[in-house]
Design a protein around this motif. Structure first.
Motif, PDB file in Angstrom:
ATOM      1  N   GLY A   1      24.544  -4.122  -2.994  1.00 31.41           N
ATOM      2  CA  GLY A   1      25.542  -5.146  -3.302  1.00 31.41           C
ATOM      3  C   GLY A   1      25.295  -5.818  -4.639  1.00 31.41           C
ATOM      4  N   ILE A   2      24.039  -6.133  -4.933  1.00 26.52           N
ATOM      5  CA  ILE A   2      23.696  -6.763  -6.215  1.00 26.52           C
ATOM      6  C   ILE A   2      24.082  -5.863  -7.372  1.00 26.52           C
ATOM      7  CG2 ILE A   2      21.741  -7.397  -7.703  1.00 26.52           C
ATOM      8  CD1 ILE A   2      20.382  -8.466  -5.127  1.00 26.52           C
ATOM      9  N   VAL A   3      23.708  -4.612  -7.289  1.00 22.91           N
ATOM     10  CA  VAL A   3      24.000  -3.679  -8.378  1.00 22.91           C
ATOM     11  C   VAL A   3      25.508  -3.459  -8.523  1.00 22.91           C
ATOM     12  CG1 VAL A   3      23.682  -1.312  -9.181  1.00 22.91           C
ATOM     13  CG2 VAL A   3      21.735  -2.582  -8.255  1.00 22.91           C
ATOM     14  N   LEU A   4      26.194  -3.231  -7.412  1.00 21.03           N
ATOM     15  CA  LEU A   4      27.629  -2.956  -7.481  1.00 21.03           C
ATOM     16  C   LEU A   4      28.431  -4.162  -7.944  1.00 21.03           C
ATOM     17  CD1 LEU A   4      28.071  -0.748  -4.300  1.00 21.03           C
ATOM     18  CD2 LEU A   4      28.179  -0.019  -6.698  1.00 21.03           C
ATOM     19  N   ILE A   5      28.101  -5.362  -7.437  1.00 22.44           N
ATOM     20  CA  ILE A   5      28.867  -6.528  -7.861  1.00 22.44           C
ATOM     21  C   ILE A   5      28.565  -6.874  -9.310  1.00 22.44           C
ATOM     22  CG2 ILE A   5      27.348  -8.414  -7.119  1.00 22.44           C
ATOM     23  CD1 ILE A   5      31.175  -8.220  -6.716  1.00 22.44           C
ATOM     24  N   SER A   6      27.364  -6.572  -9.776  1.00 22.08           N
ATOM     25  CA  SER A   6      27.059  -6.769 -11.192  1.00 22.08           C
ATOM     26  C   SER A   6      27.882  -5.824 -12.054  1.00 22.08           C
ATOM     27  CB  SER A   6      25.570  -6.556 -11.456  1.00 22.08           C
ATOM     28  OG  SER A   6      24.814  -7.547 -10.796  1.00 22.08           O
ATOM     29  N   ALA A   7      28.051  -4.596 -11.585  1.00 22.86           N
ATOM     30  CA  ALA A   7      28.891  -3.635 -12.314  1.00 22.86           C
ATOM     31  C   ALA A   7      30.347  -4.083 -12.329  1.00 22.86           C
ATOM     32  CB  ALA A   7      28.758  -2.238 -11.690  1.00 22.86           C
ATOM     33  N   VAL A   8      30.839  -4.576 -11.198  1.00 24.40           N
ATOM     34  CA  VAL A   8      32.209  -5.092 -11.142  1.00 24.40           C
ATOM     35  C   VAL A   8      32.361  -6.280 -12.093  1.00 24.40           C
ATOM     36  CG1 VAL A   8      33.889  -6.290  -9.664  1.00 24.40           C
ATOM     37  CG2 VAL A   8      32.705  -4.258  -8.816  1.00 24.40           C
ATOM     38  N   GLY A   9      31.385  -7.184 -12.080  1.00 28.39           N
ATOM     39  CA  GLY A   9      31.429  -8.334 -12.978  1.00 28.39           C
ATOM     40  C   GLY A   9      31.473  -7.916 -14.439  1.00 28.39           C
ATOM     41  N   TRP A  10      30.731  -6.876 -14.754  1.00 31.77           N
ATOM     42  CA  TRP A  10      30.691  -6.375 -16.131  1.00 31.77           C
ATOM     43  C   TRP A  10      32.025  -5.751 -16.526  1.00 31.77           C
ATOM     44  CZ3 TRP A  10      28.496  -1.236 -18.056  1.00 31.77           C
ATOM     45  CH2 TRP A  10      28.324  -1.251 -19.435  1.00 31.77           C
TER      46      TRP A  10
ATOM     47  N   ASP B   1      21.935  -8.740 -19.664  1.00 31.04           N
ATOM     48  CA  ASP B   1      20.917  -8.517 -20.681  1.00 31.04           C
ATOM     49  C   ASP B   1      19.911  -7.478 -20.181  1.00 31.04           C
ATOM     50  OD1 ASP B   1      19.195  -9.863 -18.928  1.00 31.04           O
ATOM     51  OD2 ASP B   1      19.079 -11.667 -20.157  1.00 31.04           O
ATOM     52  N   LEU B   2      18.989  -7.119 -21.039  1.00 28.35           N
ATOM     53  CA  LEU B   2      18.010  -6.078 -20.707  1.00 28.35           C
ATOM     54  C   LEU B   2      17.224  -6.434 -19.453  1.00 28.35           C
ATOM     55  CD1 LEU B   2      16.520  -3.453 -21.358  1.00 28.35           C
ATOM     56  CD2 LEU B   2      15.003  -4.802 -22.835  1.00 28.35           C
ATOM     57  N   TRP B   3      16.818  -7.703 -19.321  1.00 27.63           N
ATOM     58  CA  TRP B   3      16.022  -8.095 -18.159  1.00 27.63           C
ATOM     59  C   TRP B   3      16.821  -7.987 -16.865  1.00 27.63           C
ATOM     60  CZ3 TRP B   3      11.187  -7.620 -18.679  1.00 27.63           C
ATOM     61  CH2 TRP B   3      10.576  -7.872 -19.902  1.00 27.63           C
ATOM     62  N   ALA B   4      18.103  -8.269 -16.923  1.00 26.67           N
ATOM     63  CA  ALA B   4      18.943  -8.111 -15.733  1.00 26.67           C
ATOM     64  C   ALA B   4      19.010  -6.646 -15.324  1.00 26.67           C
ATOM     65  CB  ALA B   4      20.346  -8.658 -15.997  1.00 26.67           C
ATOM     66  N   VAL B   5      19.179  -5.772 -16.307  1.00 22.56           N
ATOM     67  CA  VAL B   5      19.246  -4.329 -16.025  1.00 22.56           C
ATOM     68  C   VAL B   5      17.902  -3.839 -15.477  1.00 22.56           C
ATOM     69  CG1 VAL B   5      19.581  -2.046 -17.045  1.00 22.56           C
ATOM     70  CG2 VAL B   5      21.076  -3.939 -17.704  1.00 22.56           C
ATOM     71  N   ILE B   6      16.813  -4.289 -16.060  1.00 24.70           N
ATOM     72  CA  ILE B   6      15.478  -3.901 -15.565  1.00 24.70           C
ATOM     73  C   ILE B   6      15.283  -4.396 -14.136  1.00 24.70           C
ATOM     74  CG2 ILE B   6      12.995  -4.336 -15.835  1.00 24.70           C
ATOM     75  CD1 ILE B   6      13.516  -4.259 -18.908  1.00 24.70           C
ATOM     76  N   GLY B   7      15.662  -5.640 -13.880  1.00 26.31           N
ATOM     77  CA  GLY B   7      15.529  -6.191 -12.526  1.00 26.31           C
ATOM     78  C   GLY B   7      16.332  -5.411 -11.506  1.00 26.31           C
ATOM     79  N   MET B   8      17.557  -5.056 -11.871  1.00 27.41           N
ATOM     80  CA  MET B   8      18.379  -4.262 -10.950  1.00 27.41           C
ATOM     81  C   MET B   8      17.794  -2.866 -10.754  1.00 27.41           C
ATOM     82  SD  MET B   8      22.261  -5.463 -11.536  1.00 27.41           S
ATOM     83  CE  MET B   8      22.186  -5.969 -13.236  1.00 27.41           C
TER      84      MET B   8
ATOM     85  N   GLY C   1      13.193  -0.172  -5.243  1.00 28.09           N
ATOM     86  CA  GLY C   1      12.708  -0.677  -3.960  1.00 28.09           C
ATOM     87  C   GLY C   1      13.516  -0.142  -2.788  1.00 28.09           C
ATOM     88  N   VAL C   2      14.824  -0.115  -2.927  1.00 29.18           N
ATOM     89  CA  VAL C   2      15.679   0.421  -1.864  1.00 29.18           C
ATOM     90  C   VAL C   2      15.387   1.900  -1.644  1.00 29.18           C
ATOM     91  CG1 VAL C   2      18.075   0.947  -1.245  1.00 29.18           C
ATOM     92  CG2 VAL C   2      17.485  -1.318  -2.129  1.00 29.18           C
ATOM     93  N   LEU C   3      15.195   2.637  -2.725  1.00 30.76           N
ATOM     94  CA  LEU C   3      14.864   4.064  -2.590  1.00 30.76           C
ATOM     95  C   LEU C   3      13.517   4.262  -1.899  1.00 30.76           C
ATOM     96  CD1 LEU C   3      16.104   5.467  -6.017  1.00 30.76           C
ATOM     97  CD2 LEU C   3      17.070   5.909  -3.751  1.00 30.76           C
ATOM     98  N   VAL C   4      12.532   3.456  -2.240  1.00 35.58           N
ATOM     99  CA  VAL C   4      11.219   3.558  -1.596  1.00 35.58           C
ATOM    100  C   VAL C   4      11.347   3.317  -0.092  1.00 35.58           C
ATOM    101  CG1 VAL C   4       8.961   2.420  -1.369  1.00 35.58           C
ATOM    102  CG2 VAL C   4       9.825   3.049  -3.633  1.00 35.58           C
ATOM    103  N   VAL C   5      12.097   2.286   0.274  1.00 36.02           N
ATOM    104  CA  VAL C   5      12.278   1.979   1.697  1.00 36.02           C
ATOM    105  C   VAL C   5      12.953   3.139   2.418  1.00 36.02           C
ATOM    106  CG1 VAL C   5      13.558   0.511   3.316  1.00 36.02           C
ATOM    107  CG2 VAL C   5      12.278  -0.524   1.443  1.00 36.02           C
TER     108      VAL C   5
END
Length: 110
Positions: free
Chosen positions: A67-76, A84-91, A97-101
């Motif tokens: 949801g975080i990644v998709l809504i950020s893409a929609v917002g963009w 910014d770069l840090w937002a992209v790195i954080g996402m 993390g989701v893939l590891v789980v």
């Protein structure tokens, strides 16, 4: 129905509802407000179906991460919001993390 399919429907509905929440301008526009109500209703219904066969922690990790990644893409794309770069790195870390789980953990109930 497959847990990952019901979770995907829940995530898409949540992203649509959250996008409409922005467009509702504080619930002052009827159309987007109706989409918010229906979207969240669909999202929580399908999330409840997911929880019949997937642990709540795993389901919520996937739900919130995607949801975080998709809504950020929609917002963009839809609202012209910048990342910014840090937002992209954080996402990227969230997706990792989701893939590891889901790939490495045995907690997922698969």
């Amino acid at each position: 129905m497959n847990a990952y399919l019901t979770l995907a429907v829940a995530i898409v509905a949540e992203v649509i509802a959250t996008s409409a929440l922005k467009a509702s301008e504080g619930f002052s526009k009827l159309g987007p407000t109706a989409i918010v109500a229906v979207g969240y209703g669909v999202a929580f219904y399908f999330l409840s179906l997911t929880l019949k066969s997937m642990p709540v922690g795993v389901a919520y990790a996937v739900w919130s991460g995607a949801g975080i990644v998709l809504i950020s893409a929609v917002g963009w794309f839809a609202f012209g919001q910048k990342l910014d770069l840090w937002a992209v790195i954080g996402m990227g870390l969230i997706v990792t993390g989701v893939l590891v789980v889901n790939v490495l953990s045995t907690s997922g109930g698969h």
